[in-house]
Write a protein that holds these residues in place. Sequence first.
Motif, PDB file in Angstrom:
ATOM      1  N   LEU A  39      25.112  28.005   9.241  1.00 31.28           N
ATOM      2  CA  LEU A  39      25.818  26.729   9.267  1.00 31.28           C
ATOM      3  C   LEU A  39      27.006  26.747   8.308  1.00 31.28           C
ATOM      4  O   LEU A  39      28.099  26.283   8.655  1.00 31.28           O
ATOM      5  CB  LEU A  39      24.857  25.597   8.901  1.00 31.28           C
ATOM      6  N   ALA A  40      26.791  27.298   7.102  1.00 27.19           N
ATOM      7  CA  ALA A  40      27.883  27.384   6.126  1.00 27.19           C
ATOM      8  C   ALA A  40      29.006  28.280   6.637  1.00 27.19           C
ATOM      9  O   ALA A  40      30.195  27.958   6.486  1.00 27.19           O
ATOM     10  CB  ALA A  40      27.353  27.913   4.793  1.00 27.19           C
ATOM     11  N   TYR A  41      28.636  29.395   7.272  1.00 26.67           N
ATOM     12  CA  TYR A  41      29.635  30.331   7.804  1.00 26.67           C
ATOM     13  C   TYR A  41      30.456  29.692   8.920  1.00 26.67           C
ATOM     14  O   TYR A  41      31.689  29.749   8.914  1.00 26.67           O
ATOM     15  CB  TYR A  41      28.925  31.585   8.314  1.00 26.67           C
ATOM     16  N   LEU A  42      29.780  29.074   9.872  1.00 29.55           N
ATOM     17  CA  LEU A  42      30.486  28.442  10.989  1.00 29.55           C
ATOM     18  C   LEU A  42      31.366  27.296  10.511  1.00 29.55           C
ATOM     19  O   LEU A  42      32.497  27.119  10.988  1.00 29.55           O
ATOM     20  CB  LEU A  42      29.481  27.937  12.023  1.00 29.55           C
ATOM     21  N   SER A  44      32.723  27.029   7.525  1.00 27.19           N
ATOM     22  CA  SER A  44      33.860  27.608   6.799  1.00 27.19           C
ATOM     23  C   SER A  44      34.923  28.116   7.762  1.00 27.19           C
ATOM     24  O   SER A  44      36.110  27.844   7.594  1.00 27.19           O
ATOM     25  CB  SER A  44      33.382  28.760   5.900  1.00 27.19           C
ATOM     26  N   VAL A  45      34.482  28.854   8.777  1.00 33.85           N
ATOM     27  CA  VAL A  45      35.431  29.407   9.746  1.00 33.85           C
ATOM     28  C   VAL A  45      36.125  28.283  10.511  1.00 33.85           C
ATOM     29  O   VAL A  45      37.361  28.286  10.663  1.00 33.85           O
ATOM     30  CB  VAL A  45      34.720  30.364  10.722  1.00 33.85           C
ATOM     31  N   MET A  49      40.043  27.563  10.231  1.00 36.16           N
ATOM     32  CA  MET A  49      40.806  27.692  11.471  1.00 36.16           C
ATOM     33  C   MET A  49      41.442  26.365  11.877  1.00 36.16           C
ATOM     34  O   MET A  49      42.532  26.342  12.456  1.00 36.16           O
ATOM     35  CB  MET A  49      39.900  28.200  12.591  1.00 36.16           C
ATOM     36  N   THR A  50      40.777  25.261  11.555  1.00 34.76           N
ATOM     37  CA  THR A  50      41.368  23.943  11.825  1.00 34.76           C
ATOM     38  C   THR A  50      42.635  23.739  11.016  1.00 34.76           C
ATOM     39  O   THR A  50      43.653  23.247  11.518  1.00 34.76           O
ATOM     40  CB  THR A  50      40.357  22.824  11.507  1.00 34.76           C
ATOM     41  N   ILE A  51      42.577  24.132   9.730  1.00 34.00           N
ATOM     42  CA  ILE A  51      43.770  24.031   8.883  1.00 34.00           C
ATOM     43  C   ILE A  51      44.907  24.874   9.452  1.00 34.00           C
ATOM     44  O   ILE A  51      46.053  24.415   9.559  1.00 34.00           O
ATOM     45  CB  ILE A  51      43.441  24.478   7.440  1.00 34.00           C
ATOM     46  N   VAL A  75      43.016  34.607   5.247  1.00 30.55           N
ATOM     47  CA  VAL A  75      42.348  35.626   4.425  1.00 30.55           C
ATOM     48  C   VAL A  75      40.910  35.218   4.124  1.00 30.55           C
ATOM     49  O   VAL A  75      39.997  36.052   4.142  1.00 30.55           O
ATOM     50  CB  VAL A  75      43.133  35.871   3.119  1.00 30.55           C
ATOM     51  N   GLU A  76      40.685  33.937   3.860  1.00 30.84           N
ATOM     52  CA  GLU A  76      39.333  33.448   3.600  1.00 30.84           C
ATOM     53  C   GLU A  76      38.428  33.679   4.809  1.00 30.84           C
ATOM     54  O   GLU A  76      37.271  34.101   4.650  1.00 30.84           O
ATOM     55  CB  GLU A  76      39.382  31.953   3.273  1.00 30.84           C
ATOM     56  N   CYS A  77      38.934  33.418   6.014  1.00 31.14           N
ATOM     57  CA  CYS A  77      38.147  33.661   7.235  1.00 31.14           C
ATOM     58  C   CYS A  77      37.776  35.134   7.367  1.00 31.14           C
ATOM     59  O   CYS A  77      36.631  35.477   7.687  1.00 31.14           O
ATOM     60  CB  CYS A  77      38.929  33.208   8.462  1.00 31.14           C
ATOM     61  N   CYS A  78      38.739  36.004   7.130  1.00 35.96           N
ATOM     62  CA  CYS A  78      38.487  37.450   7.220  1.00 35.96           C
ATOM     63  C   CYS A  78      37.482  37.896   6.168  1.00 35.96           C
ATOM     64  O   CYS A  78      36.601  38.728   6.433  1.00 35.96           O
ATOM     65  CB  CYS A  78      39.793  38.216   7.061  1.00 35.96           C
TER      66      CYS A  78
END
Length: 318
Positions: A39-42, A44-45, A49-51, A75-78
């Motif tokens: 849940l935290a990963y999804l 965050s992504v 990605m929304t931003i 970079v945070e997503c990667c």
Amino acid sequence: MEKLVVEPLRNQTTVQEFILEGFPAVQHLGHIFFLVHLLAYLTSVMGNMTIITIIWVDHHLQTPMYFFLSSFSFVECCLITTVIPKLLTIFLSGRQTISFAACFTQDFIILFLGATVFFLLSVLSMDRYMAICKPLHYATFMNPKMCFLLVSGCFALGFLFMLVPVVMLSQLSFCGPNVIPHFFCDFGPLTNLSCSETSSIEILFFNLALFVLCSSLVITIIAYSNIVVTIMRLPSARERQRAFSTCSSHLMVLSLMYGSCVFIYVKPKQASRLDSNREAALVNTVVTPLLNPVIYTLRNKQVHQALRDVLSRVQLQK
């Protein structure tokens, strides 16, 4: 206890894979922790990605500050995608093995992206300095070409700084044990597993990590010192509040990032605090990327308005 150096195996590597220990104390709650971290990963992504999507869709947000912010979110997503899927696998199925090549690849990507994040944070500080302290020169200096060069420079510096120590470490001997007391392949635990002499590599990495953190921190301190002086000279309280509001989100993210990374990496001896590193690394790889989109969106009226505009356009299309 000093590390045993096995001279006859100095140029040999018998370890073909490593075992990521993860969090053995809570492994019996693996399915619960899998759901929590998934849940935290999804989140965050999706948040990052929304931003990125809002910034690239809304022309009001296509400014240097938001270009740097979208690069930071990318970079945070990667970064979290490099770490969290393997942790989820450990929690769900208990598969803790990772190949030698995959382990060092993961280590390099994490360090490369981590260094890039700090360089991007210093660029964001410079952007705020130019916007608040040098507004007449801002549009001229922060043109699209300069913004692209600054972001490219952050990636290039992160790549070059972290490539050498990881390549040097991968060339050492690993003749057992192969259990990494961590949930991803980090430089410190890998160094501790090598049966070669690692003092020179540890010193090199310590100095590089110290330079990355201190250089970006010094740039940030100088930029914000000038920003504070300039803001305090503004005639009205409303102008001062507006100027501070554009910087507060950045300062909150800086505090989270620097606090956890200084604790993890800037210490000469990596073997002494590996257990405590896991908790700090969890903050850096799970909590911080989860909070960053929240911090930037909740405290930014322009992002609020852009998000409302996007949602209203979507509703009209329906």
